[in-house]
Design an enzyme around this catalytic site. Structure first.
Site, PDB file in Angstrom:
ATOM      1  N   ASP A 185      -2.466   8.511 -13.149  1.00  0.00           N
ATOM      2  CA  ASP A 185      -1.738   7.333 -12.675  1.00  0.00           C
ATOM      3  C   ASP A 185      -0.529   7.032 -13.539  1.00  0.00           C
ATOM      4  O   ASP A 185      -0.560   6.162 -14.417  1.00  0.00           O
ATOM      5  CB  ASP A 185      -2.658   6.114 -12.593  1.00  0.00           C
ATOM      6  CG  ASP A 185      -2.089   5.059 -11.651  1.00  0.00           C
ATOM      7  OD1 ASP A 185      -1.140   5.366 -10.912  1.00  0.00           O
ATOM      8  OD2 ASP A 185      -2.585   3.922 -11.657  1.00  0.00           O
ATOM      9  N   ASP A 210      -8.594  -0.190 -16.173  1.00  0.00           N
ATOM     10  CA  ASP A 210      -8.754   0.400 -14.845  1.00  0.00           C
ATOM     11  C   ASP A 210      -7.968   1.699 -14.706  1.00  0.00           C
ATOM     12  O   ASP A 210      -8.079   2.386 -13.692  1.00  0.00           O
ATOM     13  CB  ASP A 210      -8.334  -0.591 -13.747  1.00  0.00           C
ATOM     14  CG  ASP A 210      -6.898  -1.042 -13.889  1.00  0.00           C
ATOM     15  OD1 ASP A 210      -6.590  -1.696 -14.904  1.00  0.00           O
ATOM     16  OD2 ASP A 210      -6.075  -0.740 -12.997  1.00  0.00           O
ATOM     17  N   GLY A 234       0.791  -1.228   0.000  1.00  0.00           N
ATOM     18  CA  GLY A 234       0.000   0.000   0.000  1.00  0.00           C
ATOM     19  C   GLY A 234       0.817   1.268   0.000  1.00  0.00           C
ATOM     20  O   GLY A 234       0.280   2.353   0.236  1.00  0.00           O
TER      21      GLY A 234
END
Length: 458
Positions: free
Chosen positions: A267, A257, A129
């Site tokens: 991104d 995505d 994460g």
């Protein structure tokens, strides 16, 4: 950094909550041991009324994730699926990020603050994460350069070093950790629709379609809402594809995505700018088949949009969806023409002449070793210099009657070298930070890019 001369007021929103908790998971931020502010984008912050935060408050909101007043009370990890290199993956979602806040910008658009590296979520799978500091620095450079080049991109709002040592397989480890916040025009992906179609959730698809139409396109929706949504997405993503090409940019990971339904790019992982007009140039070392190579990006994005059409087929007849999907090329061609003319600094003339010019420039660039950035810097305003070879003769003649959209009176146009963002410079900027904690080159590059943007922009 230069701030917006007329800052907007902060206007919070919580519209994502209209979708209901089947679309997201409430999560908590990781408790980072340190919070060292490395970059704050006051120019972007001014557009949403947050440039007045002092550094201490900035860190509280964007490293400790104390909620912004009257915005979301808790971070939300959004749920989605997606095709990754054309292999469907139902096990993804916001795995190292979350939606932190919503608000309206100075153009009246609904905006999201999303994170990268903010800790584990239910969708992290085997990941930690976290975000490397290098990854955050690279995203700053990508978004700043793309914004200057007129590409519809997210903006890096904040980068804060977290004091963690991360292990990574694709860079020397341990490496420094960071948490980043990006400013997006929405955070709904094609993969968000794919998940609902995969679950056969027709009500969810209708709810999401109406939500996106209403909040991001100002469209009332209705019975033909899915078709109208697809039309908005086709137009936006065709334009984005064209802007990538004119910028010489390779995103690297154009999975479904990673495609925002608003047509805004975001991104940035293994991105690169192409030194020359090489169609087979790739950004990701793992893109062995060249699926997302420079010249294949419009095809790749069109394929992703096709997956949206397939998802919407659950709540719409096929024929009108197919008709809209087939219009992608009709939107892409004029968009790439407009994008290249804009970078050349000239006004369009007519469809026939404009298209002929682009059809002369593209093969001339492709057939030579000419630097994309040097070509556009030298030719800005409507004249291709003679030191570019004979392969540019046709383009030179076709460009001659065009009128400049702005004068070459900015100091940038007299510079010896163009402002570029090639991989060697990216690595050099990072080396200064990694080896000496020297941020001078990064800060100087951001100022140079913004100066370039001022020279190029309207």
């Amino acid at each position: 950094m230069t701030a917006n001369p007329q800052p907007a007021p902060f206007r919070p929103a919580t519209t994502i909550l209209e979708l209901g908790d089947s679309f997201y998971d409430a999560v908590e931020s990781a408790p980072f041991p340190q919070a060292i502010l490395r970059f704050r984008n006051d120019r972007a912050a001014a557009s949403i009324g947050l440039d007045g935060l002092d550094d201490a408050s900035w860190v509280q909101h964007f490293a400790r994730f104390v909620p912004l007043p009257d915005s979301l009370p808790q971070p939300l990890a959004l749920r989605y699926h997606g095709h990754q290199f054309r292999v469907y993956n139902p096990e993804i979602g916001d795995g190292r990020g979350f939606l932190f806040a919503q608000m309206y910008d100075d153009r009246g658009r609904l905006m999201d603050l999303g994170t990268k590296g903010s800790g584990r979520t239910p969708w992290s799978r085997f990941g930690d994460g976290r975000l490397t500091l290098k990854g955050g620095v690279r995203e700053i450079l990508a978004t700043e350069m793309l914004e200057a080049l007129g590409v519809n991109t997210s903006r890096t709002l904040s980068l804060i070093e977290t004091g963690e040592a991360l292990e990574r397989n694709d860079e020397p480890s341990p490496t420094r950790g960071a948490v980043m916040v990006r400013l997006n025009h929405g955070h709904i992906r094609i993969g968000t629709f794919q998940r609902l179609a995969h679950l056969r959730d027709e009500d969810g698809l209708r709810t999401l379609t109406d939500y996106v139409l209403r909040h991001y396109f100002g469209d009332p929706g209705g019975l033909d809402g899915p078709v109208r949504l697809l039309d908005h997405v086709v137009r936006g993503t065709a334009t984005l594809s064209a802007q990538f090409m004119a910028a010489g940019f390779v995103h690297g990971v154009l999975n479904s995505d990673n495609i925002n339904v608003t047509g805004e790019s975001f991104d940035y992982g293994p991105w690169r700018f192409n030194p020359t007009w090489a169609p087979d140039f790739t950004a990701a070392y793992f893109d062995h088949a060249g699926l997302y190579a420079f010249g294949r990006q419009p095809e790749a994005i069109h394929w992703d949009v096709m997956q949206l059409a397939v998802s919407l087929r659950l709540i719409s007849p096929a024929e009108p969806l197919i008709a809209v999907l087939d219009s992608f090329g009709d939107h892409y061609q004029p968009a790439v023409t407009d994008a290249i003319l804009w970078r050349l600094g000239v006004r369009p003339r007519n469809q026939s002449e404009d298209r002929a010019l682009i059809q002369a420039i593209e093969p001339a660039l492709r057939g030579s070793d000419t630097s994309i950035d040097r070509f556009f810097q030298a030719s800005f305003g409507g004249a291709i210099p003679t030191h570019f070879g004979a392969e540019f003769d046709e383009a030179r003649a076709l460009l001659a009657p065009y009128v400049a959209r702005k004068a070459r009176d900015h100091a940038y146009w007299q510079a010896d070298a163009p402002c570029s963002m090639l991989i060697d410079e990216v690595e050099s900027i990072w080396a200064d930070i990694a080896e000496r904690d020297d941020w001078t080159a990064l800060n100087a590059k951001i100022l140079a890019i913004r100066d370039f943007g001022a020279a190029l922009g309207d």
